[in-house]
Scaffold this active site. Sequence first.
Site, PDB file in Angstrom:
ATOM      1  N   LYS A  12       0.658  -1.202  -0.167  1.00 39.08           N
ATOM      2  CA  LYS A  12      -0.068  -0.055   0.089  1.00 39.08           C
ATOM      3  C   LYS A  12       0.811   1.260   0.022  1.00 39.08           C
ATOM      4  O   LYS A  12       1.677   1.663   1.090  1.00 39.08           O
ATOM      5  CB  LYS A  12      -0.916   0.045   1.075  1.00 39.08           C
ATOM      6  CG  LYS A  12      -1.912   1.147   1.087  1.00 39.08           C
ATOM      7  CD  LYS A  12      -2.798   1.158   2.415  1.00 39.08           C
ATOM      8  CE  LYS A  12      -4.010   2.021   2.382  1.00 39.08           C
ATOM      9  NZ  LYS A  12      -3.480   3.588   2.134  1.00 39.08           N
TER      10      LYS A  12
ATOM     11  N   ARG B 172     -16.853   0.939  -2.468  1.00 36.63           N
ATOM     12  CA  ARG B 172     -16.044  -0.131  -1.632  1.00 36.63           C
ATOM     13  C   ARG B 172     -16.647  -1.346  -1.622  1.00 36.63           C
ATOM     14  O   ARG B 172     -17.719  -1.348  -1.688  1.00 36.63           O
ATOM     15  CB  ARG B 172     -16.160   0.560  -0.287  1.00 36.63           C
ATOM     16  CG  ARG B 172     -15.432   2.033  -0.016  1.00 36.63           C
ATOM     17  CD  ARG B 172     -15.336   2.521   1.477  1.00 36.63           C
ATOM     18  NE  ARG B 172     -14.707   3.712   1.688  1.00 36.63           N
ATOM     19  CZ  ARG B 172     -13.522   3.902   1.471  1.00 36.63           C
ATOM     20  NH1 ARG B 172     -12.418   3.254   1.440  1.00 36.63           N
ATOM     21  NH2 ARG B 172     -13.036   5.393   1.412  1.00 36.63           N
TER      22      ARG B 172
ATOM     23  N   LYS C  45      -7.657  -3.181   2.413  1.00 34.75           N
ATOM     24  CA  LYS C  45      -6.400  -2.616   2.692  1.00 34.75           C
ATOM     25  C   LYS C  45      -6.242  -3.440   4.054  1.00 34.75           C
ATOM     26  O   LYS C  45      -7.080  -3.621   5.012  1.00 34.75           O
ATOM     27  CB  LYS C  45      -6.207  -1.153   2.969  1.00 34.75           C
ATOM     28  CG  LYS C  45      -7.407  -0.607   3.823  1.00 34.75           C
ATOM     29  CD  LYS C  45      -7.533   0.950   3.880  1.00 34.75           C
ATOM     30  CE  LYS C  45      -8.783   1.399   4.808  1.00 34.75           C
ATOM     31  NZ  LYS C  45      -8.809   2.998   4.711  1.00 34.75           N
TER      32      LYS C  45
END
Length: 287
Positions: free
Chosen positions: A54, A196, A202
Amino acid sequence: MLQRRRVLTWLAWAAWSLAVPAPASAADADAPALLLAQVYRPGMALHGYWVSEKYDGVRGYWDGQRLRTRGGEVVNAPAWFTAGWPAQPLDGELWAGRGQFAQAQSTTARQTPDDAAWRQLRFMVFDLPAHGGSFDERLGALQTLVASLQQPWVQAVPQQRVATDAALQALLARTVRGGGEGLMLHRGASHYRAGRSDDLLKVKTHDDTEARVVGHIPGQGKHAGRLGALLVEMPSGQRFKLGTGLTDAERESPPPLGSWVTYRFRGQHASGLPRFASFVRVRHDRP
């Protein structure tokens, strides 16, 4: 007398700010429809997911003609940076390296591009939004496309597989020890769709998200005469006070109404409000 006048002026301004709704932005209506991440929950099946780092940078969306932020604002990159880029959209992160978020944010926010600063950025491409195939199929097409550009500042995000939560947590620990922010999981069978979902997850050592500043709450005691806390609004419409984590400079010159801020937290109350919320930074890439 001067201090008393300053406090009264600040109180009046803060009261006014609480009554004024957050300003709308023209860029909001022009924001790209992006795939956004949910939070990974330990125990979720990892079969079929790709794993990548990330990157702590500024979300960049190439619409085929212009480079834009997540909020829709145009990024004024030097002409050489986007020269030869394809007509099809690219989704990625404008990244200056681990621990260099502030550098990426200040570089991309300039109206007149700083050529030297842009040479420190990379566009880490992780998806092809207009490609009609699954992520498994998009990934191959993305790697081929990026390789064809032959531009070292444009890179395809490396992807790998992990089989178990233990392996995922071990990779997360190594990444964080090396200065990385966390990991991303992308479902291989998924198609690109805005919003989403569990198609994109994540994985971090802490929770964080964003909220919009809708008010400035006056401080008391040692913070008298300056900001005590921000009143922020979550995308759900719920509001809460955010005071922990603010520096003296941020209390003297608070993030403006309508701006977006990132905050960390540890879990949620039954109401959905965050527990132990702490201010991290202003997100200048969101209008």
